[in-house]
Design an enzyme around this catalytic site. Structure first.
Site, PDB file in Angstrom:
ATOM      1  N   ASP A  45      45.131 -22.851  32.966  1.00 16.95           N
ATOM      2  CA  ASP A  45      46.439 -23.322  33.449  1.00 16.95           C
ATOM      3  C   ASP A  45      47.420 -23.635  32.315  1.00 16.95           C
ATOM      4  O   ASP A  45      47.989 -24.726  32.259  1.00 16.95           O
ATOM      5  CB  ASP A  45      46.264 -24.584  34.310  1.00 16.95           C
ATOM      6  CG  ASP A  45      45.142 -24.468  35.327  1.00 16.95           C
ATOM      7  OD1 ASP A  45      45.036 -23.409  35.947  1.00 16.95           O
ATOM      8  OD2 ASP A  45      44.381 -25.444  35.484  1.00 16.95           O
ATOM      9  N   GLU A 255      50.286 -21.436  44.852  1.00 22.67           N
ATOM     10  CA  GLU A 255      50.157 -22.498  43.848  1.00 22.67           C
ATOM     11  C   GLU A 255      50.724 -22.002  42.513  1.00 22.67           C
ATOM     12  O   GLU A 255      51.240 -20.894  42.403  1.00 22.67           O
ATOM     13  CB  GLU A 255      48.690 -22.887  43.675  1.00 22.67           C
ATOM     14  CG  GLU A 255      47.809 -21.727  43.236  1.00 22.67           C
ATOM     15  CD  GLU A 255      46.327 -22.006  43.395  1.00 22.67           C
ATOM     16  OE1 GLU A 255      45.964 -23.131  43.800  1.00 22.67           O
ATOM     17  OE2 GLU A 255      45.537 -21.101  43.122  1.00 22.67           O
TER      18      GLU A 255
END
Length: 354
Positions: A45, A255
């Site tokens: 991420d 997301e």
């Protein structure tokens, strides 16, 4: 942070999908487009920013906590953040050690998922999602005078925040906005009524003909520690000006949002989640609406996709992750590759394999 989820197809169908995907990976030549930036720890991420002429990367720090995989993403049991930096894209990567530990966040319960960072007036602000002691995700903020930390967390989460994946964009006028939200393990669907529904649906992925649940955006206050105004929906429209529908799994938001500005246009980029594309939509304002334009990253190895896009020394780059080092869903590694805007404003397709 990304949850590891497929559509609610039932166990047999989900197992078949997983087996087919694993078989496909096994047959792939595994010639990766890019190599992991760091191999001493697992990272995912990546939120990349340029501070003081240097690249700083704010990733999740994956660990093997010994928790079995499940739909809620409990096996993503991260406990701290390490910040990475680079003087050059192809140069060495520095791991600055622990910048923030969950034990030093007064309101935190578990699971430090994907963070981001912003700078204003001599202070760096680290934004992070973590479940509170009642197992509800909120977004917190920690501050430091150094982009590499260490960071000190505020005693409470940002009022009005929820879900996961904060991404902060500061416009050329100095105003900052936070984009956030993630379906399934990220709990976004549990806030559909404006209040948290503890027994709410795990996902809205079966609401095929309704507008897809989307990302949220809020303007940040001048002190960068709260929301200045209401939380809004990020509206993504198709070519006919209609909102993307729940069944549109190749295009709908799931997301991992990000925002960058290119030639006066706002590029909202995000993960389609269960189909594992990175997609983009373009608008004329940070609030949108955004018109869907296409995908720009094909699925990586692994079940999650989360990214950032940054300009560095006159060139654009995509930071992303896969599971090259471990082959395990929850033990990932961050990577970087060039990103190209075409003359018409579209983004060139990137294949994570050569």
């Amino acid at each position: 942070m990304n949850s590891t989820c497929f559509k609610s197809l039932g166990l047999a169908a989900t197992t078949a999908l997983l087996c087919a995907s694993v078989t496909g990976l096994a047959q792939h030549p595994k010639k990766y487009l890019s190599q992991p930036l760091i191999k001493t720890i697992y990272t995912a991420d990546p939120s990349a920013h340029v501070f003081n002429g240097k690249l700083y990367i704010y990733p999740s720090h994956d660990i093997d906590a010994g928790i079995p995989e499940n739909d809620n993403g409990d096996h993503f049991a991260m406990r701290d953040y390490h910040i990475l930096s680079m003087d050059n894209i192809n140069g060495p990567v520095t791991d600055h050690g622990v910048a923030l530990d969950i034990k030093n966040i007064p309101w935190a319960g578990r699971q430090l998922w994907a963070p981001d960072c912003a700078y204003k007036n001599g202070t760096y602000y680290l934004y992070f999602p973590v479940k509170d002691k009642k197992d509800v995700f909120h977004i917190g903020v920690a501050t430091s005078k150094n982009p590499a930390g260490p960071f000190k967390a505020e005693p409470e989460p940002i009022k009005g925040s929820f879900s996961i994946d904060p991404a902060v964009f500061t416009d050329t006028d100095g105003q900052s906005y936070m984009y956030f939200g993630g379906i399934w393990g990220g709990q976004l669907q549990r806030w559909a009524t404006g209040k948290y529904e503890a027994n709410g649906s795990k996902t809205d992925l079966m609401k095929d003909d309704a507008p897809a649940l989307s990302c949220k955006v809020a303007r940040l206050s001048s002190n960068m520690k709260g929301f200045d105004g209401p939380v809004r929906d990020v509206v993504i429209l198709d070519n006919n000006g209609k909102p993307l529908l729940g069944k549109d799994h190749d295009r709908r938001f799931f997301e991992g949002s990000w925002m960058h500005k290119y030639k006066g246009k706002y590029y909202f980029t995000y993960s389609t989640g269960d189909t594992h594309y990175l997609a983009y939509a373009i608008g004329d304002h940070p609030y949108g609406p955004f018109r869907y334009k296409g995908i720009f990253l094909k699925p990586v190895e692994g079940w999650t996709t989360h990214h950032s896009i940054v300009e560095f020394k006159g060139k654009w780059y995509l930071f992303y992750h896969d599971t090259q080092l471990s082959g395990k869903t929850h033990l990932r590694n961050v990577k970087v590759t060039p990103l190209y805007h075409k003359p018409d404003g579209s983004i060139s397709m990137i294949d994570p394999f050569k």
